[in-house]
Enzyme design. Sequence first.
Site, mmCIF file in Angstrom:
data_model
loop_
_atom_site.group_PDB
_atom_site.id
_atom_site.type_symbol
_atom_site.label_atom_id
_atom_site.label_comp_id
_atom_site.label_asym_id
_atom_site.label_seq_id
_atom_site.Cartn_x
_atom_site.Cartn_y
_atom_site.Cartn_z
ATOM 1 N N HIS A 87 0.690 5.069 1.433
ATOM 2 C CA HIS A 87 -0.085 5.964 2.305
ATOM 3 C C HIS A 87 0.614 7.321 2.315
ATOM 4 O O HIS A 87 1.836 7.378 2.476
ATOM 5 C CB HIS A 87 -0.174 5.387 3.715
ATOM 6 C CG HIS A 87 -0.958 6.266 4.637
ATOM 7 N ND1 HIS A 87 -2.341 6.344 4.573
ATOM 8 C CD2 HIS A 87 -0.575 7.133 5.593
ATOM 9 C CE1 HIS A 87 -2.756 7.230 5.465
ATOM 10 N NE2 HIS A 87 -1.707 7.721 6.100
ATOM 11 N N ASP A 97 -2.774 0.749 7.901
ATOM 12 C CA ASP A 97 -1.532 1.497 7.664
ATOM 13 C C ASP A 97 -0.439 1.125 8.671
ATOM 14 O O ASP A 97 0.371 1.954 9.063
ATOM 15 C CB ASP A 97 -1.803 3.016 7.707
ATOM 16 C CG ASP A 97 -2.821 3.445 6.652
ATOM 17 O OD1 ASP A 97 -2.833 2.847 5.567
ATOM 18 O OD2 ASP A 97 -3.592 4.375 6.918
ATOM 19 N N ASN A 112 0.860 -1.185 0.000
ATOM 20 C CA ASN A 112 0.000 0.000 0.000
ATOM 21 C C ASN A 112 0.888 1.224 0.000
ATOM 22 O O ASN A 112 2.004 1.193 0.521
ATOM 23 C CB ASN A 112 -0.882 0.004 1.253
ATOM 24 C CG ASN A 112 -1.819 1.208 1.304
ATOM 25 O OD1 ASN A 112 -2.431 1.578 0.294
ATOM 26 N ND2 ASN A 112 -1.921 1.828 2.467
#
Length: 209
Positions: free
Chosen positions: A109, A145, A107
Amino acid sequence: RKRVVVFISGGGSNMLTLARACEAPDWPAEIACVISDKASAGGLAKAAALGIPTRVFERKEFPDKAAHEAAILSALDEIRPDLICLAGYMRLLSADFIRRHEGRILNIHPSLLPLFPGLHTHQRAIDAGMKIAGCSVHVVTEGMDEGPIVAQAAVPVLATDTAETLAARVLTVEHQLYPLALRLVAEGSVRLEDGRAVTTPSAAAELAE
Ligand code: GAR
């Protein structure tokens, strides 16, 4: 070449930088498919223009989160990706989903994790009086996260910044960082060991540039 599926919800500018990077000869990854949870996502047309297959799974077409994820998982069973890159995918994946692709989901972020996970990250950085901000590529684990950090890039926070101007500055470094991080993971220069992402010395030198 590692097969990558990119998940998007919106404009897909990070997806596009990943896809363009994958066009380079000798790049260790290729984009097998772009999956969106929004039929209106601008990134879908950008992917299609590059000849990348796209699939849409709107949450509202399924009775619950489990059914939505089951449909995506069965598409992934067909595509058989080596890696999944979340790129502005604004939905939390369940623990069951993550377990099915453990250690294979990345991911990006737009904050210097572990600071400011979750939403409104730029406004929170400004409100905290931060003088630098940035972005993080991390391996996705159950906590939002929270997974092992693969790579980060920083930008200054200016006194005149709004959440919008800061987001735009961070996005420019996202576009540099995510393709590099994907390449390092795809070529095996970053490995997971004891819950940390361990980088080879030469990859660490590249990331420091
Ligand atoms: C990017 O800034 C990305 O880091 C962020 O959304 C934006 C998507 O832009 N992701 C998150 O906030 C995830 N929680 P894009 O669609 O143009 O790549």
